[in-house]
Design a protein around this motif. Structure first.
Motif, short mmCIF file in Angstrom:
data_model
loop_
_atom_site.label_atom_id
_atom_site.label_comp_id
_atom_site.label_asym_id
_atom_site.label_seq_id
_atom_site.Cartn_x
_atom_site.Cartn_y
_atom_site.Cartn_z
N TYR A 16 0.77 -1.30 -0.06
CA TYR A 16 -0.09 -0.01 0.08
C TYR A 16 0.73 1.21 0.12
O TYR A 16 1.88 1.26 0.66
N GLN A 17 0.42 2.29 -0.90
CA GLN A 17 1.11 3.61 -0.78
C GLN A 17 0.31 4.54 0.00
O GLN A 17 -1.06 4.55 -0.30
N ARG A 18 0.69 5.24 0.87
CA ARG A 18 -0.17 6.07 1.67
C ARG A 18 -0.07 7.39 0.78
O ARG A 18 0.55 8.04 0.12
N ILE A 19 -1.71 7.72 0.92
CA ILE A 19 -2.02 8.91 0.18
C ILE A 19 -2.54 10.23 1.29
O ILE A 19 -1.99 11.21 1.19
N HIS A 20 -3.47 9.79 2.07
CA HIS A 20 -4.04 10.46 3.17
C HIS A 20 -4.62 11.94 2.48
O HIS A 20 -4.23 13.19 2.87
N GLU A 21 -5.31 11.71 1.38
CA GLU A 21 -5.83 13.06 0.74
C GLU A 21 -7.60 12.90 1.07
O GLU A 21 -8.17 11.96 1.00
N THR A 22 -8.11 14.36 1.05
CA THR A 22 -9.61 14.34 1.30
C THR A 22 -10.17 14.12 -0.19
O THR A 22 -9.79 14.27 -1.14
N ILE A 23 -11.18 13.26 0.12
CA ILE A 23 -11.92 12.77 -0.92
C ILE A 23 -13.63 13.30 -0.73
O ILE A 23 -13.88 13.21 0.45
N SER A 24 -14.44 13.21 -1.81
CA SER A 24 -15.71 13.20 -1.66
C SER A 24 -16.23 11.58 -2.00
O SER A 24 -16.01 11.12 -2.65
N VAL A 25 -17.36 11.23 -1.27
CA VAL A 25 -17.83 9.80 -1.42
C VAL A 25 -19.27 10.19 -1.54
O VAL A 25 -20.03 10.91 -0.95
N ILE A 26 -19.94 9.20 -2.37
CA ILE A 26 -21.30 8.94 -2.67
C ILE A 26 -21.82 7.54 -2.37
O ILE A 26 -21.15 6.76 -2.73
N GLY A 27 -22.71 7.57 -1.47
CA GLY A 27 -23.28 6.30 -1.15
C GLY A 27 -24.62 6.18 -0.86
O GLY A 27 -25.35 7.12 -0.98
N VAL A 28 -25.28 4.98 -0.39
CA VAL A 28 -26.62 4.91 0.15
C VAL A 28 -26.52 4.16 1.60
O VAL A 28 -25.65 3.65 2.01
N TYR A 29 -27.58 4.31 2.16
CA TYR A 29 -27.96 3.61 3.60
C TYR A 29 -28.59 2.26 3.27
O TYR A 29 -29.67 2.36 2.63
N LYS A 30 -27.93 1.21 3.54
CA LYS A 30 -28.69 -0.07 3.41
C LYS A 30 -28.86 -1.02 4.84
O LYS A 30 -27.67 -1.06 5.27
N GLU A 31 -30.03 -1.18 5.26
CA GLU A 31 -30.19 -1.86 6.54
C GLU A 31 -29.30 -1.01 7.57
O GLU A 31 -28.47 -1.58 8.43
#
Length: 81
Positions: A2-17
């Protein structure tokens, strides 16, 4: 490894159960669709609660973390051969 990145991102998702499921994330002006979630765990960094996701997108592995206190997302690591 693994290469360390540690950058802010945006995430889209859904709530399931009553659990959040990431579907896409935006990093460096590029959208990555989540093909598979391989691992989800809650971690504590000092007094900060976080949720860590291991994701697969187009055959590449990523680790993203949601900081529950700040309500922010970070791309922590990318798998590099």
């Amino acid at each position: 490894m693994y290469q360390r990145i540690h950058e802010t991102i945006s995430v889209i998702g859904v709530y399931k159960e009553a659990a959040f499921v990431p579907k896409k994330f935006l990093w460096n002006s590029r959208v990555y669709r989540v093909d598979e979630i391989t691992f989800v765990t809650n971690v504590r960094d000092g007094g900060v609660q976080k949720r860590m996701y291991s994701l697969i997108s187009k055959g590449n592995a990523y680790r993203v973390v949601f900081n529950r206190d700040e309500e922010t997302w970070k791309l922590e690591e990318v798998w590099c051969d």
